[in-house]
Design an enzyme around this catalytic site. Structure first.
Site, PDB file in Angstrom:
ATOM      1  N   HIS A 137       0.873  -1.184   0.000  1.00 45.06           N
ATOM      2  CA  HIS A 137       0.000   0.000   0.000  1.00 45.06           C
ATOM      3  C   HIS A 137       0.907   1.231   0.000  1.00 45.06           C
ATOM      4  CE1 HIS A 137      -2.749   2.980   1.818  1.00 45.06           C
ATOM      5  NE2 HIS A 137      -3.743   2.203   1.464  1.00 45.06           N
ATOM      6  N   ASP A 214       3.443  -4.130   8.043  1.00 46.71           N
ATOM      7  CA  ASP A 214       2.182  -3.431   7.850  1.00 46.71           C
ATOM      8  C   ASP A 214       1.080  -4.480   8.025  1.00 46.71           C
ATOM      9  OD1 ASP A 214      -0.155  -2.364   6.945  1.00 46.71           O
ATOM     10  OD2 ASP A 214       0.674  -1.445   5.145  1.00 46.71           O
ATOM     11  N   GLN A 217      -4.141  -5.215   7.204  1.00 44.12           N
ATOM     12  CA  GLN A 217      -5.118  -6.184   6.658  1.00 44.12           C
ATOM     13  C   GLN A 217      -4.997  -7.553   7.308  1.00 44.12           C
ATOM     14  OE1 GLN A 217      -7.521  -5.288   4.711  1.00 44.12           O
ATOM     15  NE2 GLN A 217      -6.826  -3.401   3.734  1.00 44.12           N
ATOM     16  N   LYS A 240     -10.288  -0.799  10.615  1.00 40.65           N
ATOM     17  CA  LYS A 240     -10.379  -2.019   9.791  1.00 40.65           C
ATOM     18  C   LYS A 240     -10.682  -3.237  10.654  1.00 40.65           C
ATOM     19  CE  LYS A 240      -7.068  -0.434   6.312  1.00 40.65           C
ATOM     20  NZ  LYS A 240      -7.942   0.130   5.285  1.00 40.65           N
ATOM     21  N   CYS A 379      -4.917   2.308  -3.640  1.00 38.47           N
ATOM     22  CA  CYS A 379      -3.673   2.861  -3.050  1.00 38.47           C
ATOM     23  C   CYS A 379      -2.512   1.892  -3.208  1.00 38.47           C
ATOM     24  CB  CYS A 379      -3.854   3.242  -1.581  1.00 38.47           C
ATOM     25  SG  CYS A 379      -5.117   4.477  -1.322  1.00 38.47           S
TER      26      CYS A 379
END
Ligand code: C6P
Length: 424
Positions: A137, A214, A217, A240, A379
């Protein structure tokens, strides 16, 4: 009602906690149009909230709200205790060794920028190298590009294989004694690719490089154990994971965070201030300048309670069922290309292209059928460059979605093909 024996969780029961999911959209009573049932399949962008999370923030504002850390009065003590309790919930959720390692930020983007600005500016020099991947991302690309500009750091890139997975076997060729950091996603927000975090971390450690994961997700969808990952930093967002916007987390190893200078300056992050200088405060406050998002932090704690109640293993197992269903339904449609790896390496994110139909048109047709998806580059422009497409349509799932919604997705894609596809 108990969970049907074949499913790891009961989506129907859980959906009862999410009022927003029970609406019909595009209703127009004056024209006798009762609208269409909402199918919310845009969870990669942001998730919906159960009553329990909303109520935790209502309770905060109605009963305990005040500023934290500074006020010496009853409400301030209540708020401070509530924020501390949320920090400990995050610590346990990540299996982090210490609560002080949990820094509240505004979200994944700010967490990564914090590391790039604080650690990067303090410890990186011209000629140092940082490895990022082709599937990141923009939030895990641009801050490193900016650091590269400021400090003369060289960026190297781990590529995506044709199988939709990172080309991890080529990672050793990108690592050397100048590598300072490997920054990579645990789950691609476009392909759903689940990356082998512990393996990448182990390889980075061999050359003494740090690792930043990261986890925007992954944290909402599968169990996270920062100690078994062995990484140095983890970033994720509250919104999220059925929590509010405006709050996220940077987790970092204590000794590492403790060696880093503050990112933002202001109230709350200091030990002592003089007219011409300051000394920074202890962790975690050193990185939490200004008034934090008090109610949102409390809401994030309530979200963690809810996710623990459902069970992260059950959520992951159920999302595997939804993803398999999406592959079955979309994979059966001529002209539909599903991007990303095979099911065993994939989380609940399915991006696809429909031949001769622009992703925005696909999304519009789906929207009119009540199905919320995202269309565009999500993104992740370099990843779309790699795929050779400017944009894709993405359906992304959470534990409150159903296989029936995915069947509706397939039907609506067929409708988009009928409306926009090239007529031969
Ligand atoms: N992805 C999506 O639709 P923020 O905006 O700071 O909460 O999260 C940024 C971010 C970082 N990393 C990954 C892997 C992400 O998926 C996201 C957010 C959303 O895919 C919004 S662009």
């Amino acid at each position: 009602m108990s969970a049907p024996p074949t499913l790891p969780l009961d989506p129907v029961l859980l959906r009862a906690d999410f009022p927003i999911l029970h609406q019909r959209v595009y209703a127009n009573p004056r024209r006798g149009n009762e609208g269409v049932r909402l199918a919310y399949l845009d969870n990669g962008a942001t998730t919906q909230h159960p009553r329990q999370v909303v109520q935790s923030m209502v309770d905060c504002y109605e009963r305990t709200y005040s500023n934290v850390h500074r006020g010496a009065h009853y409400l301030s003590a209540q708020s401070t205790d509530a924020v501390n309790a949320a920090r400990e919930k995050v610590q346990r959720f990540l299996n982090a060794p210490r609560a002080e390692e949990v820094i509240f930020t505004r979200g994944t983007t700010e967490s990564i920028n914090l590391v790039a600005r604080s650690w990067g500016d303090a410890f990186c020099q011209a000629g140092d190298e940082i490895v990022v991947t082709e599937i990141e991302h923009h939030a895990n690309l641009v801050p490193w590009q900016q650091l590269a500009e400021r400090k003369g750091v060289k960026l190297r890139h781990l590529r995506l294989g044709d199988d939709g997975q990172l080309d991890v076997p080529s990672l050793p060729s990108l690592l050397n004694e100048r590598t300072r950091l490997v920054a990579f996603t645990a789950v691609s927000n476009v392909l759903g690719t689940i990356t082998p975090v512990a393996e990448i971390v182990a390889q980075a450690k061999r050359v003494g490089a740090l690792t930043l994961v990261d986890a925007a997700q992954s944290v909402p969808h599968m169990r996270t154990d920062v100690q078994s990952w062995g990484c140095d930093f983890v970033a994720f967002s509250g919104h999220k994971m059925i929590g509010p916007t405006g709050v996220g987390v940077l987790w970092g190893r204590y000794d590492l965070l403790d060696s880093m200078p503050p990112f933002l300056g202001g109230g709350g992050m200091i030990d002592r201030v003089w007219l011409d200088r300051f000394t920074p405060g202890e962790l975690p406050h050193r990185f939490e300048a200004g008034t934090p998002a008090i109610a949102e932090i409390i809401g994030l704690g309530a979200a963690i309670d809810y996710l623990n109640h459902v069970g992260l293993d059950a959520i992951h197992a159920y999302e595997q069922i939804l993803t398999a269903k999406a592959h079955e339904v979309l994979g059966a449609l001529p002209g539909v290309t599903i991007w990303g790896p095979s099911l065993e390496h994939k989380a609940g994110i399915v991006s696809f292209s429909v031949a001769d139909v622009h992703p925005s048109d696909v999304a519009n047709v789906l929207d009119l059928a009540g199905i919320a998806v995202r269309a565009g580059h999500h993104c992740a422009m370099p990843l779309h460059d790699r795929l050779g497409i400017p944009a894709s349509t993405r359906a992304s799932f959470y534990f409150y979605n159903t296989t029936e919604e995915i069947e509706r997705l397939g039907e609506a894609v067929v409708r988009a093909q009928e409306m926009f596809g090239r007529k031969s």
